[in-house]
Design an enzyme around this catalytic site. Structure first.
Site, short mmCIF file in Angstrom:
data_model
loop_
_atom_site.label_atom_id
_atom_site.label_comp_id
_atom_site.label_asym_id
_atom_site.label_seq_id
_atom_site.Cartn_x
_atom_site.Cartn_y
_atom_site.Cartn_z
CG HIS A 8 80.10 -15.38 35.88
ND1 HIS A 8 79.66 -14.23 36.49
CD2 HIS A 8 79.00 -16.23 35.58
CE1 HIS A 8 78.31 -14.39 36.41
NE2 HIS A 8 77.89 -15.45 35.99
C1 UD1 Z 1 76.61 -20.64 36.15
C2 UD1 Z 1 75.36 -20.17 35.54
C3 UD1 Z 1 75.31 -18.74 35.30
C4 UD1 Z 1 75.49 -17.84 36.67
C5 UD1 Z 1 76.99 -18.57 37.38
C6 UD1 Z 1 77.20 -18.06 38.74
C7 UD1 Z 1 74.35 -21.79 33.81
C8 UD1 Z 1 74.10 -21.79 32.36
N1 UD1 Z 1 75.26 -20.72 34.03
O1 UD1 Z 1 77.68 -20.31 35.26
O2 UD1 Z 1 74.02 -18.31 35.13
O3 UD1 Z 1 75.58 -16.79 36.80
O4 UD1 Z 1 76.62 -20.22 37.46
O5 UD1 Z 1 78.40 -18.73 39.06
O6 UD1 Z 1 73.63 -22.27 34.67
N2 UD1 Z 1 83.51 -24.73 38.83
C9 UD1 Z 1 84.14 -25.00 39.88
N3 UD1 Z 1 83.53 -25.15 40.98
C10 UD1 Z 1 82.02 -25.31 41.19
C11 UD1 Z 1 81.24 -25.29 39.94
C12 UD1 Z 1 81.97 -24.88 38.99
O7 UD1 Z 1 85.28 -24.96 39.69
O8 UD1 Z 1 81.64 -25.42 42.30
C13 UD1 Z 1 83.91 -24.68 37.42
C14 UD1 Z 1 84.11 -25.88 36.57
O9 UD1 Z 1 85.27 -25.64 35.68
C15 UD1 Z 1 82.84 -25.58 35.67
C16 UD1 Z 1 82.84 -24.17 35.31
O10 UD1 Z 1 83.45 -23.78 36.60
O11 UD1 Z 1 83.23 -26.37 34.47
C17 UD1 Z 1 81.69 -23.45 34.98
O12 UD1 Z 1 80.46 -24.08 36.01
P1 UD1 Z 1 78.94 -23.86 35.38
O13 UD1 Z 1 78.38 -24.41 36.51
O14 UD1 Z 1 78.86 -24.79 33.86
O15 UD1 Z 1 78.79 -22.58 34.99
P2 UD1 Z 1 79.01 -21.07 35.51
O16 UD1 Z 1 79.99 -20.24 34.56
O17 UD1 Z 1 79.72 -21.28 36.77
#
Ligand code: UD1
Length: 357
Positions: free
Chosen positions: A200
């Site tokens: 991821h």
């Molecule tokens: C985040 C953390 C990362 C951690 C990871 C575990 C930061 C900078 N990054 O990354 O350190 O290892 O979580 O998962 O805090 N999304 C969904 N559903 C959700 C949440 C997110 O579909 O419940 C999708 C959305 O499109 C979102 C993308 O995932 O834009 C990324 O989510 P985000 O929380 O920004 O970062 P992660 O890549 O999940």
């Protein structure tokens, strides 16, 4: 007398870290209040972890959702500050290195509320990683630095942190692993001999060429062992956006719950990942782990554990896989404080530091 302390969780890797801390604090004079930032919000990224880990419903839900780093961090800061102003706790506990960790630490310290950071001192020395910035900022503003592996002490001392602020407590992720393993072992998983893949990190999935190279590598590996790949939402979006075709031999699945994941890790022949937590879990369970990164903030998983950093070097990955197939891959040794009792040590420390006043 203020006996309330806030425990912050925001994203998937936080939930398993706060569960044992909440349990360990329950019988103490401190009263824990669970704060969910809402950084992760889906059933599969958040709710299922609350159910499986027996977490109480959050006392406060900030509901911030997804966004750019600036937007997400700013929303958490503003929303958490409102809550802190309305009802200031004696102290705030943040865990790990996600945006919620840094934002809540900043909001608290700006209001002169002391902060404890669980997993302090980890450094990848790669500032292109968003989590590295979160780790540096969080440690710089925290009052109680709770360290999970030996490199944490070394890094914090080198950065000039006063030794009396640094406390080696061990690894709370392992507390949860030890607590949940018997239940995970009852779940059905494929027969031994499969590779579990998780991916991821922006450095692996946000670049088409890199993502395609990883998929081709997995397709090749599928000739030796079956591949189980629960796909993170970020990765799912990128695979679609970049129109990356993946051979059916690589099983693309919905994200796993905590127990499903643990059941698979415990029985995998090999794990291929870019997750920090999985490097630790495979080390504890003595399962070979190829880490698709060039650096790690958890170096003990290399020096005493089962992780090998393979970065972009497919030759190195293939050599490691050969060792796994020949059963000659390195084994892990014991790491201090990875014993299932880290949260107990954290609770004792917090009770001493933050006696109700
Ligand atoms: C985040 C953390 C990362 C951690 C990871 C575990 C930061 C900078 N990054 O990354 O350190 O290892 O979580 O998962 O805090 N999304 C969904 N559903 C959700 C949440 C997110 O579909 O419940 C999708 C959305 O499109 C979102 C993308 O995932 O834009 C990324 O989510 P985000 O929380 O920004 O970062 P992660 O890549 O999940």
């Amino acid at each position: 007398m203020n006996r309330i302390i806030d425990i912050v969780a925001g994203a998937r890797p936080n939930f398993m870290k706060v569960a044992p801390i909440l349990r360990a604090l329950a019988p103490t004079p401190l009263k824990a209040r669970l704060i969910h930032s809402g950084q992760h919000y889906d059933e599969v990224m958040s709710d299922v972890f609350f159910r499986e880990l027996g977490l109480p419903a959050p006392d406060v839900h900030l509901g911030v959702g997804s966004g750019t780093h600036g937007q997400q961090t700013a929303r958490i800061l503003a929303e958490y500050e409102k809550h802190l102003l309305m009802s200031p706790p004696r102290g705030v506990v943040v865990v790990g290195d996600v945006n919620s960790t840094m934002a809540c630490a900043l909001a608290a310290v700006k209001l002169s509320i002391p902060v404890a950071h669980v997993e302090a001192g980890l450094r990848s020395f790669d500032r292109a990683m968003p989590e590295e910035i979160n780790r540096i900022v969080t440690d710089a503003v925290s009052d109680v630095l709770l360290v999970s592996e030996p490199s944490g002490d070394v890094n914090l001392l080198r950065e000039g942190v006063q030794p009396q602020k640094i406390h080696y407590v061990g690894n709370v992720m392992i507390d949860t692993l030890v607590h949940e393993l018997p239940k995970a072992q009852d779940l059905p998983v494929p027969k031994r001999g499969f590779a579990l893949v998780t991916l991821h990190r922006p450095s692996n999935v946000d670049n088409r060429e890199r993502l395609v190279a990883i998929m081709r590598f997995l397709e090749k590996l599928a000739g030796h062992m079956s591949i189980v790949f629960p796909v993170h939402p970020r990765t799912k979006v990128r695979l679609q956006e970049f129109q990356v075709e993946v051979d059916g031999a690589v099983q693309l699945l919905e994200p796993f719950s905590y127990r499903q994941n643990l059941a698979h890790v415990a029985r995998a022949r090999l794990v291929i990942t870019d997750s920090g937590g999985l490097q630790e879990e495979t080390t504890f369970l003595n399962v070979p782990c190829l880490t698709l990164r060039t650096t790690t903030e958890r170096p003990v998983t290399i020096s005493a554990g089962t992780s090998t950093l393979v970065g972009n070097d497919w030759g190195k990955a293939e050599e490691a896989i050969q060792l796994v197939l020949e059963e000659r891959y390195k084994r892990s040794s014991k790491i201090p404080g990875w014993d299932g009792n880290a949260a107990q040590r954290i609770a004792e420390k917090l009770c001493r530091e933050w006696r109700p006043i």
